[in-house]
Each structure stands twice: as structure tokens, then as C-alpha cells.
Write a protein that holds these residues in place. Structure first.
Motif, PDB file in Angstrom:
ATOM      1  N   MET A   1     -12.426   6.846 -19.995  1.00  0.00           N
ATOM      2  CA  MET A   1     -13.580   7.100 -19.151  1.00  0.00           C
ATOM      3  C   MET A   1     -13.123   6.030 -17.980  1.00  0.00           C
ATOM      4  O   MET A   1     -12.875   4.976 -18.047  1.00  0.00           O
ATOM      5  N   GLU A   2     -13.644   6.592 -16.877  1.00  0.00           N
ATOM      6  CA  GLU A   2     -13.384   5.766 -15.551  1.00  0.00           C
ATOM      7  C   GLU A   2     -14.488   5.066 -15.119  1.00  0.00           C
ATOM      8  O   GLU A   2     -15.888   5.586 -15.370  1.00  0.00           O
ATOM      9  N   LYS A   3     -14.481   3.826 -14.824  1.00  0.00           N
ATOM     10  CA  LYS A   3     -15.649   2.951 -14.281  1.00  0.00           C
ATOM     11  C   LYS A   3     -16.208   3.493 -13.083  1.00  0.00           C
ATOM     12  O   LYS A   3     -15.328   3.917 -12.114  1.00  0.00           O
ATOM     13  N   LEU A   4     -17.541   3.739 -13.104  1.00  0.00           N
ATOM     14  CA  LEU A   4     -18.258   3.968 -11.541  1.00  0.00           C
ATOM     15  C   LEU A   4     -18.486   2.819 -10.752  1.00  0.00           C
ATOM     16  O   LEU A   4     -19.195   1.837 -11.094  1.00  0.00           O
ATOM     17  N   TYR A   5     -17.648   2.386  -9.463  1.00  0.00           N
ATOM     18  CA  TYR A   5     -17.999   1.677  -8.714  1.00  0.00           C
ATOM     19  C   TYR A   5     -19.261   1.924  -7.513  1.00  0.00           C
ATOM     20  O   TYR A   5     -19.598   3.202  -7.480  1.00  0.00           O
ATOM     21  N   PHE A   6     -19.645   0.971  -6.940  1.00  0.00           N
ATOM     22  CA  PHE A   6     -20.836   1.161  -5.942  1.00  0.00           C
ATOM     23  C   PHE A   6     -20.478   2.489  -5.004  1.00  0.00           C
ATOM     24  O   PHE A   6     -21.472   3.043  -4.858  1.00  0.00           O
ATOM     25  N   GLU A   7     -19.468   2.321  -4.442  1.00  0.00           N
ATOM     26  CA  GLU A   7     -19.060   3.722  -3.644  1.00  0.00           C
ATOM     27  C   GLU A   7     -19.110   4.975  -4.377  1.00  0.00           C
ATOM     28  O   GLU A   7     -19.553   5.879  -3.806  1.00  0.00           O
ATOM     29  N   ASP A   8     -18.642   5.179  -5.497  1.00  0.00           N
ATOM     30  CA  ASP A   8     -19.091   6.202  -6.320  1.00  0.00           C
ATOM     31  C   ASP A   8     -20.538   6.596  -6.356  1.00  0.00           C
ATOM     32  O   ASP A   8     -20.898   7.711  -6.380  1.00  0.00           O
TER      33      ASP A   8
ATOM     34  N   ARG B   1     -23.113   4.765 -22.412  1.00  0.00           N
ATOM     35  CA  ARG B   1     -21.900   4.117 -22.151  1.00  0.00           C
ATOM     36  C   ARG B   1     -20.735   4.915 -22.966  1.00  0.00           C
ATOM     37  O   ARG B   1     -19.493   4.767 -22.755  1.00  0.00           O
ATOM     38  N   ARG B   2     -21.013   5.950 -23.735  1.00  0.00           N
ATOM     39  CA  ARG B   2     -19.918   6.722 -24.399  1.00  0.00           C
ATOM     40  C   ARG B   2     -19.356   7.893 -23.614  1.00  0.00           C
ATOM     41  O   ARG B   2     -18.181   8.061 -23.674  1.00  0.00           O
ATOM     42  N   TYR B   3     -19.996   7.995 -22.325  1.00  0.00           N
ATOM     43  CA  TYR B   3     -19.761   9.130 -21.516  1.00  0.00           C
ATOM     44  C   TYR B   3     -19.488   8.661 -20.090  1.00  0.00           C
ATOM     45  O   TYR B   3     -18.509   8.985 -19.352  1.00  0.00           O
ATOM     46  N   HIS B   4     -20.036   7.503 -19.716  1.00  0.00           N
ATOM     47  CA  HIS B   4     -20.242   6.736 -18.426  1.00  0.00           C
ATOM     48  C   HIS B   4     -20.047   5.348 -18.250  1.00  0.00           C
ATOM     49  O   HIS B   4     -21.087   4.961 -19.011  1.00  0.00           O
ATOM     50  N   GLU B   5     -19.455   5.042 -17.326  1.00  0.00           N
ATOM     51  CA  GLU B   5     -19.607   3.273 -17.376  1.00  0.00           C
ATOM     52  C   GLU B   5     -19.687   3.007 -16.035  1.00  0.00           C
ATOM     53  O   GLU B   5     -18.741   3.112 -15.004  1.00  0.00           O
ATOM     54  N   TYR B   6     -20.678   1.934 -15.640  1.00  0.00           N
ATOM     55  CA  TYR B   6     -20.868   1.317 -14.298  1.00  0.00           C
ATOM     56  C   TYR B   6     -19.946   0.178 -14.376  1.00  0.00           C
ATOM     57  O   TYR B   6     -19.869  -0.350 -15.408  1.00  0.00           O
ATOM     58  N   ALA B   7     -19.480   0.027 -13.141  1.00  0.00           N
ATOM     59  CA  ALA B   7     -18.701  -1.319 -12.940  1.00  0.00           C
ATOM     60  C   ALA B   7     -19.837  -2.265 -12.866  1.00  0.00           C
ATOM     61  O   ALA B   7     -19.744  -3.113 -11.471  1.00  0.00           O
ATOM     62  N   LEU B   8     -20.464  -2.696 -13.983  1.00  0.00           N
ATOM     63  CA  LEU B   8     -21.752  -3.559 -13.888  1.00  0.00           C
ATOM     64  C   LEU B   8     -21.166  -4.933 -13.686  1.00  0.00           C
ATOM     65  O   LEU B   8     -20.548  -5.442 -14.218  1.00  0.00           O
ATOM     66  N   HIS B   9     -21.706  -5.512 -12.443  1.00  0.00           N
ATOM     67  CA  HIS B   9     -21.638  -6.955 -12.310  1.00  0.00           C
ATOM     68  C   HIS B   9     -23.020  -7.877 -13.176  1.00  0.00           C
ATOM     69  O   HIS B   9     -22.758  -8.738 -13.721  1.00  0.00           O
ATOM     70  N   MET B  10     -23.954  -7.142 -13.078  1.00  0.00           N
ATOM     71  CA  MET B  10     -25.136  -7.913 -13.492  1.00  0.00           C
ATOM     72  C   MET B  10     -26.509  -6.766 -13.477  1.00  0.00           C
ATOM     73  O   MET B  10     -26.608  -6.074 -12.778  1.00  0.00           O
ATOM     74  N   ASN B  11     -27.074  -7.090 -14.687  1.00  0.00           N
ATOM     75  CA  ASN B  11     -28.471  -6.190 -14.840  1.00  0.00           C
ATOM     76  C   ASN B  11     -29.395  -7.356 -14.298  1.00  0.00           C
ATOM     77  O   ASN B  11     -29.727  -8.373 -14.779  1.00  0.00           O
ATOM     78  N   ARG B  12     -30.173  -6.747 -13.206  1.00  0.00           N
ATOM     79  CA  ARG B  12     -31.141  -7.762 -12.671  1.00  0.00           C
ATOM     80  C   ARG B  12     -32.542  -7.364 -12.956  1.00  0.00           C
ATOM     81  O   ARG B  12     -33.553  -7.867 -12.668  1.00  0.00           O
ATOM     82  N   GLY B  13     -32.597  -6.386 -13.997  1.00  0.00           N
ATOM     83  CA  GLY B  13     -33.952  -5.981 -14.610  1.00  0.00           C
ATOM     84  C   GLY B  13     -34.171  -4.639 -14.885  1.00  0.00           C
ATOM     85  O   GLY B  13     -33.430  -3.681 -14.163  1.00  0.00           O
ATOM     86  N   PHE B  14     -35.234  -4.509 -15.530  1.00  0.00           N
ATOM     87  CA  PHE B  14     -35.875  -3.126 -15.632  1.00  0.00           C
ATOM     88  C   PHE B  14     -37.205  -2.770 -15.862  1.00  0.00           C
ATOM     89  O   PHE B  14     -37.878  -3.984 -16.216  1.00  0.00           O
ATOM     90  N   SER B  15     -37.905  -1.622 -15.985  1.00  0.00           N
ATOM     91  CA  SER B  15     -39.068  -1.451 -16.184  1.00  0.00           C
ATOM     92  C   SER B  15     -38.825   0.003 -17.369  1.00  0.00           C
ATOM     93  O   SER B  15     -38.087   0.649 -16.996  1.00  0.00           O
ATOM     94  N   ALA B  16     -39.685  -0.019 -18.127  1.00  0.00           N
ATOM     95  CA  ALA B  16     -39.835   1.052 -19.202  1.00  0.00           C
ATOM     96  C   ALA B  16     -41.161   1.729 -19.078  1.00  0.00           C
ATOM     97  O   ALA B  16     -42.138   1.069 -19.123  1.00  0.00           O
ATOM     98  N   LYS B  17     -41.153   2.974 -19.227  1.00  0.00           N
ATOM     99  CA  LYS B  17     -42.378   3.704 -19.437  1.00  0.00           C
ATOM    100  C   LYS B  17     -42.215   4.854 -20.636  1.00  0.00           C
ATOM    101  O   LYS B  17     -41.498   5.951 -20.572  1.00  0.00           O
ATOM    102  N   PRO B  18     -42.800   4.618 -21.824  1.00  0.00           N
ATOM    103  CA  PRO B  18     -42.742   5.670 -22.985  1.00  0.00           C
ATOM    104  C   PRO B  18     -43.568   6.851 -22.721  1.00  0.00           C
ATOM    105  O   PRO B  18     -44.613   6.625 -22.076  1.00  0.00           O
ATOM    106  N   ILE B  19     -43.149   8.047 -23.054  1.00  0.00           N
ATOM    107  CA  ILE B  19     -43.903   9.150 -22.780  1.00  0.00           C
ATOM    108  C   ILE B  19     -44.476   9.802 -23.976  1.00  0.00           C
ATOM    109  O   ILE B  19     -45.652   9.950 -23.924  1.00  0.00           O
ATOM    110  N   ILE B  20     -43.641   9.928 -24.752  1.00  0.00           N
ATOM    111  CA  ILE B  20     -44.045  10.581 -26.079  1.00  0.00           C
ATOM    112  C   ILE B  20     -43.142  10.002 -27.158  1.00  0.00           C
ATOM    113  O   ILE B  20     -42.117   9.542 -26.768  1.00  0.00           O
ATOM    114  N   PRO B  21     -43.571   9.759 -28.429  1.00  0.00           N
ATOM    115  CA  PRO B  21     -42.874   9.271 -29.494  1.00  0.00           C
ATOM    116  C   PRO B  21     -41.527   9.897 -29.721  1.00  0.00           C
ATOM    117  O   PRO B  21     -41.509  10.864 -29.440  1.00  0.00           O
ATOM    118  N   LEU B  22     -40.521   9.088 -30.033  1.00  0.00           N
ATOM    119  CA  LEU B  22     -39.428   9.426 -30.576  1.00  0.00           C
ATOM    120  C   LEU B  22     -39.463   9.218 -32.110  1.00  0.00           C
ATOM    121  O   LEU B  22     -39.660   8.052 -32.572  1.00  0.00           O
TER     122      LEU B  22
END
Length: 154
Positions: free
Chosen positions: A1-8, A77-98
């Protein structure tokens, strides 16, 4: 799997393409939920008592909301990988139960890439991503808005 960079990611955004996974081959298990409960002490009845949920019209216990970002990230991440430098945060919204026994599929859409030189930190630039999680019936179950710093190519 190839890393995906900002330009990608800039190219993906421009073409309005998404990054997708297939449906997970293994379902989410009760033991996965139980391990999460043990680690976090999140003992809400909705995660451990199916009789409690049946009273409110749900068919079983459901996956804790804060477990979903980790499950989605790990599977993605099993299929795609970002060339991640840092996770700056996230927000989450559940829609229906899993539920235990459900499978997931993950789709990432690049919302914004910021390439202004003032925003470059350690050769990384900000990227905003919308991650959607679907079950095997193609029902949208969860949305994550991710803010990452993604490395630029050298």
C-alpha cells in the motif's frame, strides 16, 4: 500500500474522487465491545444489555459511539494510508446504531486542502476529511469530520 501525501489528496479533491474500502470480511463482535467496555469503564446498558435496548425498539446491544472512530480508522488503514503527520482533532456524529454481527465499509471524502505557505508545519499541510461508515445494508451509520496535518512530498 502506497502512502498518500498532501499532493495526492489535492488531486483527489480536485477530481471529487473518494477513498473507499470494501465491506469488512469479519463482523464486529460482542467480545470487541466487551473489551472496549473493560478498558474504558463505559458500562452504559445500551452496550451490554440487549433487554434494555429491546424496551426502546433496538434489536440488540450496540457499538459504543467512541469505539467507532478506532474501528473505522483501523479498517480504513488496511487499504489506504495517509502520510499522517498529526491528527489535529475530529468530530463524530452517530446516525443509527451498529450492532454485533454488522460489517462496515468506510468512505473518505477530501473536503479541503490548505496549501498556503503560512499553514505548512514541519513540511505538512492541513487537510479536512469526511469519513462515512456504512453497514452491510449500505445504511449510513456514522460520520466523522477529521482534521489532519498530512506530510508533503520532499
Amino acid at each position: 500500500m502506497e502512502k498518500l501525501y498532501f499532493e495526492d489528496l489535492e488531486t483527489l479533491k480536485a477530481s471529487k474522487a473518494t477513498l473507499e474500502t470494501p465491506l469488512s470480511p469479519s463482523p464486529i463482535t460482542v467480545s470487541c465491545i466487551q473489551e472496549y467496555i473493560e478498558i474504558t469503564s463505559d458500562h452504559h446498558a445500551s452496550h451490554s444489555d440487549s433487554r434494555y435496548n429491546l424496551r426502546f425498539g433496538y434489536m440488540d446491544i450496540f457499538v459504543p459511539g467512541f469505539l467507532m472512530p478506532g474501528l473505522a480508522e483501523g479498517f480504513f488503514r488496511r487499504y489506504h494510508e495517509y502520510a499522517l503527520h498529526m491528527n489535529r482533532g475530529f468530530s463524530a456524529k452517530p446516525i443509527i446504531p451498529l450492532y454485533p454481527g454488522n460489517h462496515i465499509r468506510v468512505v473518505d471524502e477530501i473536503l479541503q486542502t490548505k496549501s498556503h505557505p503560512r499553514l505548512v508545519v514541519d513540511n505538512s499541510s492541513p487537510v479536512s476529511i469526511r469519513r462515512k461508515v456504512f453497514n452491510e445494508n449500505q445504511d449510513l451509520v456514522y460520520i466523522l469530520e477529521l482534521d489532519y496535518l498530512v506530510s508533503r512530498r520532499q
